[in-house]
Write a protein that holds these residues in place. Structure first.
Motif, PDB file in Angstrom:
ATOM      1  N   ARG A 115     -16.713  27.177  38.925  1.00 28.79           N
ATOM      2  CA  ARG A 115     -17.065  25.854  38.430  1.00 28.79           C
ATOM      3  C   ARG A 115     -16.808  25.792  36.931  1.00 28.79           C
ATOM      4  NH1 ARG A 115     -22.754  24.346  41.427  1.00 28.79           N
ATOM      5  NH2 ARG A 115     -21.906  24.375  43.534  1.00 28.79           N
ATOM      6  N   PRO A 116     -16.620  24.593  36.384  1.00 26.82           N
ATOM      7  CA  PRO A 116     -16.340  24.467  34.948  1.00 26.82           C
ATOM      8  C   PRO A 116     -17.490  24.991  34.080  1.00 26.82           C
ATOM      9  CG  PRO A 116     -15.787  22.437  36.086  1.00 26.82           C
ATOM     10  CD  PRO A 116     -16.510  23.295  37.070  1.00 26.82           C
ATOM     11  N   PHE A 117     -17.098  25.595  32.963  1.00 20.89           N
ATOM     12  CA  PHE A 117     -18.012  26.089  31.935  1.00 20.89           C
ATOM     13  C   PHE A 117     -17.755  25.299  30.660  1.00 20.89           C
ATOM     14  CE2 PHE A 117     -17.227  29.728  34.624  1.00 20.89           C
ATOM     15  CZ  PHE A 117     -18.424  30.413  34.672  1.00 20.89           C
ATOM     16  N   CYS A 118     -18.732  25.274  29.776  1.00 22.39           N
ATOM     17  CA  CYS A 118     -18.528  24.730  28.442  1.00 22.39           C
ATOM     18  C   CYS A 118     -18.689  25.879  27.463  1.00 22.39           C
ATOM     19  CB  CYS A 118     -19.529  23.618  28.117  1.00 22.39           C
ATOM     20  SG  CYS A 118     -19.207  22.856  26.515  1.00 22.39           S
ATOM     21  N   GLY A 119     -17.694  26.102  26.628  1.00 20.26           N
ATOM     22  CA  GLY A 119     -17.770  27.183  25.656  1.00 20.26           C
ATOM     23  C   GLY A 119     -16.417  27.511  25.074  1.00 20.26           C
ATOM     24  N   TRP A 120     -16.327  28.701  24.510  1.00 23.00           N
ATOM     25  CA  TRP A 120     -15.096  29.190  23.891  1.00 23.00           C
ATOM     26  C   TRP A 120     -14.224  29.864  24.938  1.00 23.00           C
ATOM     27  CZ3 TRP A 120     -13.970  28.147  18.884  1.00 23.00           C
ATOM     28  CH2 TRP A 120     -15.014  27.714  18.089  1.00 23.00           C
ATOM     29  N   TYR A 121     -12.919  29.607  24.840  1.00 29.95           N
ATOM     30  CA  TYR A 121     -11.980  30.232  25.765  1.00 29.95           C
ATOM     31  C   TYR A 121     -10.611  30.359  25.117  1.00 29.95           C
ATOM     32  CZ  TYR A 121     -10.426  25.433  26.835  1.00 29.95           C
ATOM     33  OH  TYR A 121      -9.952  24.144  26.747  1.00 29.95           O
ATOM     34  N   LEU A 122      -9.774  31.186  25.722  1.00 28.07           N
ATOM     35  CA  LEU A 122      -8.416  31.422  25.242  1.00 28.07           C
ATOM     36  C   LEU A 122      -7.428  30.961  26.288  1.00 28.07           C
ATOM     37  CD1 LEU A 122      -8.916  35.114  23.997  1.00 28.07           C
ATOM     38  CD2 LEU A 122      -8.981  33.032  22.604  1.00 28.07           C
ATOM     39  N   THR A 123      -6.299  30.432  25.826  1.00 28.56           N
ATOM     40  CA  THR A 123      -5.194  30.131  26.724  1.00 28.56           C
ATOM     41  C   THR A 123      -3.949  30.815  26.171  1.00 28.56           C
ATOM     42  OG1 THR A 123      -4.706  28.061  25.551  1.00 28.56           O
ATOM     43  CG2 THR A 123      -6.076  27.900  27.516  1.00 28.56           C
ATOM     44  N   LYS A 124      -3.064  31.218  27.061  1.00 32.01           N
ATOM     45  CA  LYS A 124      -1.779  31.752  26.619  1.00 32.01           C
ATOM     46  C   LYS A 124      -0.957  30.600  26.080  1.00 32.01           C
ATOM     47  CE  LYS A 124      -1.252  35.751  29.565  1.00 32.01           C
ATOM     48  NZ  LYS A 124      -0.417  36.400  30.563  1.00 32.01           N
ATOM     49  N   ASP A 125       0.087  30.931  25.329  1.00 40.59           N
ATOM     50  CA  ASP A 125       0.948  29.906  24.745  1.00 40.59           C
ATOM     51  C   ASP A 125       1.429  28.888  25.772  1.00 40.59           C
ATOM     52  OD1 ASP A 125       0.979  30.238  22.019  1.00 40.59           O
ATOM     53  OD2 ASP A 125       2.651  31.634  22.023  1.00 40.59           O
ATOM     54  N   ASN A 126       1.668  29.331  27.001  1.00 37.37           N
ATOM     55  CA  ASN A 126       2.183  28.424  28.026  1.00 37.37           C
ATOM     56  C   ASN A 126       1.072  27.548  28.619  1.00 37.37           C
ATOM     57  OD1 ASN A 126       0.769  30.115  29.764  1.00 37.37           O
ATOM     58  ND2 ASN A 126       2.602  31.097  30.581  1.00 37.37           N
ATOM     59  N   GLY A 127      -0.184  27.849  28.303  1.00 39.22           N
ATOM     60  CA  GLY A 127      -1.313  27.052  28.777  1.00 39.22           C
ATOM     61  C   GLY A 127      -1.687  27.274  30.232  1.00 39.22           C
ATOM     62  N   LEU A 128      -1.001  28.157  30.924  1.00 42.45           N
ATOM     63  CA  LEU A 128      -1.262  28.367  32.348  1.00 42.45           C
ATOM     64  C   LEU A 128      -2.360  29.393  32.613  1.00 42.45           C
ATOM     65  CD1 LEU A 128       2.416  28.357  33.678  1.00 42.45           C
ATOM     66  CD2 LEU A 128       0.767  26.465  33.633  1.00 42.45           C
ATOM     67  N   THR A 129      -2.634  30.274  31.648  1.00 46.23           N
ATOM     68  CA  THR A 129      -3.653  31.297  31.824  1.00 46.23           C
ATOM     69  C   THR A 129      -4.855  30.974  30.944  1.00 46.23           C
ATOM     70  OG1 THR A 129      -1.948  32.951  32.251  1.00 46.23           O
ATOM     71  CG2 THR A 129      -4.131  33.770  31.673  1.00 46.23           C
ATOM     72  N   VAL A 130      -6.044  30.971  31.549  1.00 44.28           N
ATOM     73  CA  VAL A 130      -7.288  30.688  30.836  1.00 44.28           C
ATOM     74  C   VAL A 130      -8.173  31.925  30.914  1.00 44.28           C
ATOM     75  CG1 VAL A 130      -9.363  29.260  30.795  1.00 44.28           C
ATOM     76  CG2 VAL A 130      -7.165  28.233  31.387  1.00 44.28           C
ATOM     77  N   LYS A 131      -8.726  32.323  29.757  1.00 43.61           N
ATOM     78  CA  LYS A 131      -9.599  33.488  29.683  1.00 43.61           C
ATOM     79  C   LYS A 131     -10.835  33.118  28.869  1.00 43.61           C
ATOM     80  CE  LYS A 131      -9.808  38.078  27.627  1.00 43.61           C
ATOM     81  NZ  LYS A 131     -11.223  37.983  27.751  1.00 43.61           N
ATOM     82  N   PRO A 132     -12.043  33.302  29.431  1.00 46.81           N
ATOM     83  CA  PRO A 132     -13.244  33.055  28.634  1.00 46.81           C
ATOM     84  C   PRO A 132     -13.262  33.992  27.426  1.00 46.81           C
ATOM     85  CG  PRO A 132     -13.803  33.523  30.923  1.00 46.81           C
ATOM     86  CD  PRO A 132     -12.350  33.788  30.769  1.00 46.81           C
ATOM     87  N   LEU A 133     -13.692  33.504  26.286  1.00 49.34           N
ATOM     88  CA  LEU A 133     -13.799  34.334  25.087  1.00 49.34           C
ATOM     89  C   LEU A 133     -15.147  35.042  25.115  1.00 49.34           C
ATOM     90  CD1 LEU A 133     -12.552  35.188  22.387  1.00 49.34           C
ATOM     91  CD2 LEU A 133     -13.683  33.225  21.360  1.00 49.34           C
ATOM     92  N   GLN A 134     -15.099  36.363  25.165  1.00 48.01           N
ATOM     93  CA  GLN A 134     -16.310  37.173  25.239  1.00 48.01           C
ATOM     94  C   GLN A 134     -16.453  38.002  23.972  1.00 48.01           C
ATOM     95  OE1 GLN A 134     -15.606  39.327  28.859  1.00 48.01           O
ATOM     96  NE2 GLN A 134     -16.142  37.597  30.143  1.00 48.01           N
ATOM     97  N   LEU A 135     -17.656  38.490  23.718  1.00 45.98           N
ATOM     98  CA  LEU A 135     -17.928  39.259  22.503  1.00 45.98           C
ATOM     99  C   LEU A 135     -16.948  40.422  22.314  1.00 45.98           C
ATOM    100  CD1 LEU A 135     -19.679  39.500  19.995  1.00 45.98           C
ATOM    101  CD2 LEU A 135     -21.326  40.793  21.353  1.00 45.98           C
TER     102      LEU A 135
END
Length: 76
Positions: A45-65
């Motif tokens: 389910r959707p989260f609200c917070g910090w995350y990273l995407t690759k330059d192509n925008g197809l890969t999403v990774k939550p930003l963790q400590l």
């Protein structure tokens, strides 16, 4: 995109903002874009917070400590 939020990298005087580009030690050849807001990954389910995407925008990774410790390049 929310441009007025910042995230301090602990133990440094460096700050991440949405739109910054970073490289992480364990993904040395990949550039990631810092984002803040609602996101989904891995069928969750959707989260609200910090995350990273690759330059192509197809890969999403939550930003963790641990990711903050792993940043070795930062472009604002």
């Amino acid at each position: 995109m929310c441009s007025d939020v910042v995230l301090e990298i602990p133990g440094t005087n460096l700050y991440l903002r949405p739109g910054c580009k970073v490289k992480l030690g364990r993904f040395q050849s990949e550039m990631w874009i810092v984002n803040f807001g609602w996101f989904s990954f891995g069928g969750n389910r959707p989260f609200c917070g910090w995350y990273l995407t690759k330059d192509n925008g197809l890969t999403v990774k939550p930003l963790q400590l641990p990711d903050l410790d792993d940043i070795y390049m930062l472009e604002n």
